[in-house]
Write a protein that holds these residues in place. Structure first.
Motif, PDB file in Angstrom:
ATOM      1  N   THR A 152       0.894  -1.163   0.000  1.00 22.06           N
ATOM      2  CA  THR A 152       0.000   0.000   0.000  1.00 22.06           C
ATOM      3  C   THR A 152       0.926   1.204   0.000  1.00 22.06           C
ATOM      4  N   GLY A 159      -6.156   0.725  -0.936  1.00 21.13           N
ATOM      5  CA  GLY A 159      -5.809  -0.624  -0.495  1.00 21.13           C
ATOM      6  C   GLY A 159      -4.520  -1.091  -1.126  1.00 21.13           C
ATOM      7  N   GLN A 190      -5.742  -3.948  -8.079  1.00 24.49           N
ATOM      8  CA  GLN A 190      -6.039  -3.720  -6.668  1.00 24.49           C
ATOM      9  C   GLN A 190      -6.579  -4.985  -6.019  1.00 24.49           C
ATOM     10  N   ILE A 192      -8.756  -6.809  -3.438  1.00 22.94           N
ATOM     11  CA  ILE A 192      -9.944  -6.472  -2.642  1.00 22.94           C
ATOM     12  C   ILE A 192     -10.444  -7.666  -1.832  1.00 22.94           C
TER      13      ILE A 192
END
Length: 498
Positions: A152, A159, A190, A192
């Motif tokens: 990050t 995120g 990304q 998640i």
């Protein structure tokens, strides 16, 4: 064209960097949340070495089992080395690539024989298929991405973000073994969830075009995210190649060897056999999730937007993998440094299409491609405007260039003093400025009035000729050559200046 040894793997390139004093291993625990980016940025801004973080700390506070490599392309010298040449060889490599893309017929046997290196390079673009691959020494189908040292980067990031992912896709209806149909792109990815990733590809990019073909068929698209590919593959995926050119094939040209591919374990794709890791999975034809915000190459955070979601089906890796990473931010960063090298590589290609261009500079501080300064050999009225429009339409990346300044061949486009002088003495704002409206623009450019659409400005800072002016044009003052030689000799003998 290579003047350096081959680097068929990331490890081979790291060994070369270590042997040349360009790699530093850090044994200190460093968190993947913000700290690693801060260290990397400080080293990059000082022109420092490749970094290997041997003890990265995960968000959970535990130590990751996988070392992190950053700053691989933190200098133009290392970018050139990743392409197999010293910096002074970049211009020749650019000319070679231009000839490879658009070869002219040989003029006799001697000329044909002289082109053997080009033929050899073309043969290197044909991938070699193998059944046993280092990247599949370990296969995990119940994947937990939180165990990987994914960074990050910035305090306002949404995120963890995978960087330097070489994302492999193919169009619906193509055969998995036909790698020439593949697209290899560097896209934001990304994390998640344990096994879910958002892939941020803009509409004009190859991955998005392939996804549309699977959407039209109502089918999930197979995707492979390659982590820790060899330097030639990473750089080829970042290079703004025409849509008809295979990035995997060009990697073979740069590396001087045929790319080795192997069948993925859970998706119908071929993947680089010698990479460090591969994340395999499927992108749903309809599912999206809000991606971001993330700090980007503009130096600002971009807004969250919906992009496709990938569900991971497997993670394959070497027995002891490395994780290649970087950060993106206001220049200088690694993409900006790579952009400087690609500027030199693409100039011969650009001149092949627009031959009057003598030189072109994409200032790194202007986020590489947002601004271009072009020096031309001007011969007729209106030529500067024609060059502007030709460049905007040549490659998709140049459609995002919102300012073009055209100067004469006597101006150094990399010298802001030269450019400022040309703007001040050869440009009239009412006559020499061209404004376009509602043209394609990067979604990340929040200065645009509408997302994805923006204006462009072209400034003609060339000497005006013919119908471009009704006034007598000024004559540039220059010292006579014999007087310049006299001054140089006098100052050298008297050692007035060194």
């Amino acid at each position: 064209m290579r003047t350096l040894p081959p680097f068929p793997t990331l490890r081979a390139f790291l060994q070369w960097n270590a042997a040349t004093g360009q790699l530093t291993a850090l044994s200190d625990p460093v968190s993947v949340r913000h700290q690693m980016t801060a260290v990397h940025r400080a080293v990059l801004e000082r022109g420092g070495p490749v970094l290997r973080f041997d003890h990265p700390l995960l968000d959970s506070g535990s130590r990751a089992q996988i070392p992190v490599v950053t700053n691989l392309f933190g200098t133009t010298e290392r970018v050139a080395a990743g392409l197999g040449v010293a910096p002074e060889g970049l211009d020749d490599l650019g000319a070679f690539l231009a000839a490879l893309r658009a070869p002219s017929p040989p003029e006799g046997m001697r000329d044909a024989l002289s082109r053997w290196p080009m033929l050899k390079a073309a043969m290197a673009t044909r991938p070699k298929l193998v059944n046993s691959a280092p990247v599949q020494q370990k296969v995990i189908e119940k994947v937990d991405l939180s165990t990987l040292p994914i960074q990050t980067h910035w305090p306002g990031d949404g995120g963890p973000l995978i960087t330097w992912p070489v994302v492999l896709t193919r169009p619906h209806g193509s055969k998995p073994e036909v790698a020439a149909r593949y697209n290899a792109g560097i896209y934001r990815a990304q994390v998640i969830g344990r096994d879910r990733i958002i892939l941020r590809w803009l509409a004009h990019r190859g991955g998005a075009a392939h996804h549309r073909t699977w959407q039209q068929a109502g089918a999930a698209m197979p995707v492979a995210i390659v982590l820790g590919a060899d330097p030639a593959t990473v750089l080829s995926a970042a290079l703004p190649l025409p849509e008809t050119v295979s990035e995997i094939g060009f990697a073979g040209v740069f590396s001087g060897a045929r790319p080795r591919l192997t069948p993925a374990k859970t998706v119908p794709l071929m993947v680089p056999a010698d990479a460090e890791m591969v994340i395999e999975g499927w992108v749903d034809p309809a599912e999206t999730a809000p991606e971001g915000p993330f700090g980007d190459h503009t130096g600002y955070y971009n807004a969250a937007e919906p992009f496709p979601v990938m569900t991971v089906s497997a993670l394959t890796s070497r027995a002891d993998p490395l994780y290649l990473s970087t950060y993106t931010g206001r220049p200088p960063d690694e993409p900006a440094i790579i952009g400087e090298v690609f500027n030199r590589l693409t100039l011969p290609v650009i001149r092949g299409q627009i031959p009057e261009i003598r030189d072109l500079w994409l200032p790194p501080a202007a986020c590489s491609y947002r601004m271009a300064v072009i020096a031309i050999d001007k011969r007729y009225p209106g030529q500067a405007r024609r060059v502007m429009m030709a460049l905007w339409g040549m490659l998709p990346q140049f459609s995002y260039t919102k300012m073009i300044i055209v100067v004469d061949a006597d101006i150094d486009p990399r010298n802001w003093d030269d450019v400022a002088w040309a703007l001040a003495t050869r440009m009239d704002p009412a006559r020499d400025v061209m404004i376009l409206e509602r043209t394609p623009m990067d979604y990340l450019d929040f200065a645009s009035p509408d997302a994805g659409l923006a204006g462009k400005i072209g400034i003609d800072a060339t000497n005006k000729i013919g119908a471009e002016t009704t006034r007598a044009w000024g004559e540039v003052m220059q010292t006579a050559p014999e007087d310049a030689a006299f001054a140089a000799d006098l100052l050298a003998r008297r050692q007035v200046v060194q």
